[in-house]
Design a protein around this motif. Structure first.
Motif, PDB file in Angstrom:
ATOM      1  N   LEU A  58       0.830  -1.209   0.000  1.00  0.00           N
ATOM      2  CA  LEU A  58       0.000   0.000   0.000  1.00  0.00           C
ATOM      3  C   LEU A  58       0.862   1.256   0.000  1.00  0.00           C
ATOM      4  N   HIS A  59       1.968   1.201   0.736  1.00  0.00           N
ATOM      5  CA  HIS A  59       2.905   2.326   0.766  1.00  0.00           C
ATOM      6  C   HIS A  59       3.425   2.636  -0.634  1.00  0.00           C
ATOM      7  N   MET A  60       3.847   1.603  -1.343  1.00  0.00           N
ATOM      8  CA  MET A  60       4.381   1.797  -2.685  1.00  0.00           C
ATOM      9  C   MET A  60       3.325   2.395  -3.604  1.00  0.00           C
ATOM     10  N   ILE A  61       2.123   1.860  -3.539  1.00  0.00           N
ATOM     11  CA  ILE A  61       1.030   2.380  -4.374  1.00  0.00           C
ATOM     12  C   ILE A  61       0.764   3.849  -4.043  1.00  0.00           C
ATOM     13  N   PHE A  62       0.714   4.151  -2.743  1.00  0.00           N
ATOM     14  CA  PHE A  62       0.435   5.520  -2.317  1.00  0.00           C
ATOM     15  C   PHE A  62       1.523   6.488  -2.752  1.00  0.00           C
ATOM     16  N   VAL A  63       2.786   6.127  -2.546  1.00  0.00           N
ATOM     17  CA  VAL A  63       3.889   7.032  -2.884  1.00  0.00           C
ATOM     18  C   VAL A  63       3.921   7.299  -4.387  1.00  0.00           C
ATOM     19  N   ILE A  64       3.680   6.266  -5.184  1.00  0.00           N
ATOM     20  CA  ILE A  64       3.630   6.455  -6.634  1.00  0.00           C
ATOM     21  C   ILE A  64       2.487   7.406  -7.001  1.00  0.00           C
ATOM     22  N   LEU A  65       1.323   7.205  -6.380  1.00  0.00           N
ATOM     23  CA  LEU A  65       0.186   8.094  -6.626  1.00  0.00           C
ATOM     24  C   LEU A  65       0.496   9.529  -6.199  1.00  0.00           C
ATOM     25  N   ALA A  66       1.162   9.678  -5.054  1.00  0.00           N
ATOM     26  CA  ALA A  66       1.510  11.011  -4.566  1.00  0.00           C
ATOM     27  C   ALA A  66       2.453  11.713  -5.536  1.00  0.00           C
ATOM     28  N   ILE A  67       3.433  10.973  -6.059  1.00  0.00           N
ATOM     29  CA  ILE A  67       4.371  11.542  -7.030  1.00  0.00           C
ATOM     30  C   ILE A  67       3.632  11.966  -8.298  1.00  0.00           C
ATOM     31  N   LEU A  68       2.757  11.097  -8.788  1.00  0.00           N
ATOM     32  CA  LEU A  68       1.987  11.419  -9.992  1.00  0.00           C
ATOM     33  C   LEU A  68       1.055  12.606  -9.757  1.00  0.00           C
ATOM     34  N   ASP A  69       0.433  12.637  -8.585  1.00  0.00           N
ATOM     35  CA  ASP A  69      -0.499  13.720  -8.252  1.00  0.00           C
ATOM     36  C   ASP A  69       0.234  15.054  -8.181  1.00  0.00           C
ATOM     37  N   GLU A  70       1.358  15.081  -7.462  1.00  0.00           N
ATOM     38  CA  GLU A  70       2.129  16.327  -7.332  1.00  0.00           C
ATOM     39  C   GLU A  70       2.680  16.764  -8.686  1.00  0.00           C
ATOM     40  N   THR A  71       3.087  15.806  -9.512  1.00  0.00           N
ATOM     41  CA  THR A  71       3.605  16.124 -10.845  1.00  0.00           C
ATOM     42  C   THR A  71       2.507  16.713 -11.725  1.00  0.00           C
ATOM     43  N   SER A  72       1.295  16.151 -11.619  1.00  0.00           N
ATOM     44  CA  SER A  72       0.174  16.658 -12.425  1.00  0.00           C
ATOM     45  C   SER A  72      -0.152  18.105 -12.083  1.00  0.00           C
ATOM     46  N   LYS A  73       0.043  18.471 -10.813  1.00  0.00           N
ATOM     47  CA  LYS A  73      -0.212  19.853 -10.396  1.00  0.00           C
ATOM     48  C   LYS A  73       0.844  20.792 -10.962  1.00  0.00           C
ATOM     49  N   ILE A  74       2.104  20.342 -10.905  1.00  0.00           N
ATOM     50  CA  ILE A  74       3.194  21.176 -11.408  1.00  0.00           C
ATOM     51  C   ILE A  74       3.089  21.375 -12.915  1.00  0.00           C
ATOM     52  N   LEU A  75       2.757  20.297 -13.633  1.00  0.00           N
ATOM     53  CA  LEU A  75       2.641  20.362 -15.095  1.00  0.00           C
ATOM     54  C   LEU A  75       1.302  20.922 -15.550  1.00  0.00           C
ATOM     55  N   LYS A  76       0.408  21.144 -14.583  1.00  0.00           N
ATOM     56  CA  LYS A  76      -0.926  21.662 -14.865  1.00  0.00           C
ATOM     57  C   LYS A  76      -1.653  20.812 -15.909  1.00  0.00           C
ATOM     58  N   LEU A  77      -1.685  19.517 -15.627  1.00  0.00           N
ATOM     59  CA  LEU A  77      -2.386  18.592 -16.508  1.00  0.00           C
ATOM     60  C   LEU A  77      -3.893  18.855 -16.442  1.00  0.00           C
ATOM     61  N   PRO A  78      -4.666  18.277 -17.345  1.00  0.00           N
ATOM     62  CA  PRO A  78      -6.118  18.496 -17.324  1.00  0.00           C
ATOM     63  C   PRO A  78      -6.724  18.263 -15.941  1.00  0.00           C
ATOM     64  N   VAL A  79      -7.709  19.074 -15.612  1.00  0.00           N
ATOM     65  CA  VAL A  79      -8.330  19.018 -14.287  1.00  0.00           C
ATOM     66  C   VAL A  79      -8.879  17.626 -13.985  1.00  0.00           C
ATOM     67  N   ALA A  80      -9.425  16.966 -14.975  1.00  0.00           N
ATOM     68  CA  ALA A  80      -9.991  15.624 -14.766  1.00  0.00           C
ATOM     69  C   ALA A  80      -8.930  14.651 -14.278  1.00  0.00           C
ATOM     70  N   ILE A  81      -7.725  14.749 -14.830  1.00  0.00           N
ATOM     71  CA  ILE A  81      -6.629  13.869 -14.413  1.00  0.00           C
ATOM     72  C   ILE A  81      -6.201  14.196 -12.985  1.00  0.00           C
ATOM     73  N   GLN A  82      -6.082  15.485 -12.691  1.00  0.00           N
ATOM     74  CA  GLN A  82      -5.691  15.896 -11.338  1.00  0.00           C
ATOM     75  C   GLN A  82      -6.714  15.427 -10.308  1.00  0.00           C
ATOM     76  N   LYS A  83      -8.000  15.557 -10.644  1.00  0.00           N
ATOM     77  CA  LYS A  83      -9.048  15.147  -9.708  1.00  0.00           C
ATOM     78  C   LYS A  83      -8.998  13.643  -9.451  1.00  0.00           C
ATOM     79  N   ARG A  84      -8.813  12.873 -10.526  1.00  0.00           N
ATOM     80  CA  ARG A  84      -8.785  11.419 -10.375  1.00  0.00           C
ATOM     81  C   ARG A  84      -7.597  10.973  -9.531  1.00  0.00           C
ATOM     82  N   LEU A  85      -6.438  11.556  -9.789  1.00  0.00           N
ATOM     83  CA  LEU A  85      -5.241  11.218  -9.013  1.00  0.00           C
ATOM     84  C   LEU A  85      -5.419  11.630  -7.554  1.00  0.00           C
TER      85      LEU A  85
END
Length: 234
Positions: A58-85
């Motif tokens: 669960l830790h690995m899954i969470f950390v990967i999700l956290a990295i993807l989520d924070e990256t999506s915010k920095i890159l300003k990816l589509p809102v739908a992707i940010q919300k899902r992450l």
């Protein structure tokens, strides 16, 4: 963007690298040629059945999700992707990871200080490095603290929705634990060997109750970050 939010991505990435190193340590342990010491053989044979391992996954899954989520915010990816992450990250953290992580650390070190032979026999130290033990049972608390300290405006999890999922998760693990004994005559946690059946059932119920309590605590802490209009804890 606040300093804490800016630091989240590099910090989680470092945690991810440390977890990869821990996985390597576990793999080295699994490949190690050891004697016929029965506890070591059990740890290797039933390595996928330890709750610590489930929680580390669960830790690995969470950390990967956290990295993807924070990256999506920095890159300003589509809102739908940010919300899902963001929603998936919040769900994994609040519903399963936070209560499971606290449970692992609390019960492991609590039983250790009472009698470590009931949870992690001293003879295992010769084969299982101390740093790996702390990585799985102590260091894992670090991302829990980080996630609780990060500011939060959205994706709050409700206790009444999360509790049934956590209880089912806990029941499934309890069933697997008992089935291992019924099929193989093995209690992977030595503490269960000293209990009678009523005591074992009570202990498993206690573990579940504590886990649900940790769930409530985690969600309550997160809810303190709600904007004033939605500050009410559901």
């Amino acid at each position: 963007m606040a300093l804490m939010e800016k630091a989240a991505l590099p910090v989680y990435f470092l945690i991810f690298l440390s977890y990869l190193y821990a996985i390597k340590g576990q793999r080295d342990f699994g490949n190690m040629k050891t004697s016929d010491f029965h506890i070591i053989k059990e740890m290797k044979t039933f390595s996928n059945c330890y709750f610590t391992g489930w929680t580390f996954t669960l830790h690995m899954i969470f950390v990967i999700l956290a990295i993807l989520d924070e990256t999506s915010k920095i890159l300003k990816l589509p809102v739908a992707i940010q919300k899902r992450l963001g929603k998936t990250r919040a769900f994994i953290f609040n519903t399963l990871l936070f209560p499971s992580c606290l449970l692992v650390s609390t019960f492991f070190w609590g039983i250790w200080h009472i009698d470590r032979e009931l949870i992690f026999p001293k003879a295992v130290d010769e084969f299982f490095p101390s740093w790996l033990n702390h990585m799985l049972h102590t260091f894992t608390l670090v991302p829990m603290v980080i996630e609780l300290l990060l500011p939060k405006k959205y994706n709050f999890v409700q206790f009444r929705q999360a509790a049934p999922i956590l209880i089912i998760y806990s029941l499934v693990y309890g069933a697997i634990l008992i089935s291992l004994y019924l099929r193989h005559g093995v209690w992977i946690y030595p503490v269960f060997k000293i209990f009678t059946w009523p005591q074992r059932i009570f202990f498993l119920a206690l573990i579940m109750a504590v886990q649900v309590l940790f769930l409530k605590i985690g969600i309550s802490i997160q809810n303190t970050k709600r904007p004033s209009k939605t500050a009410k804890i559901k």
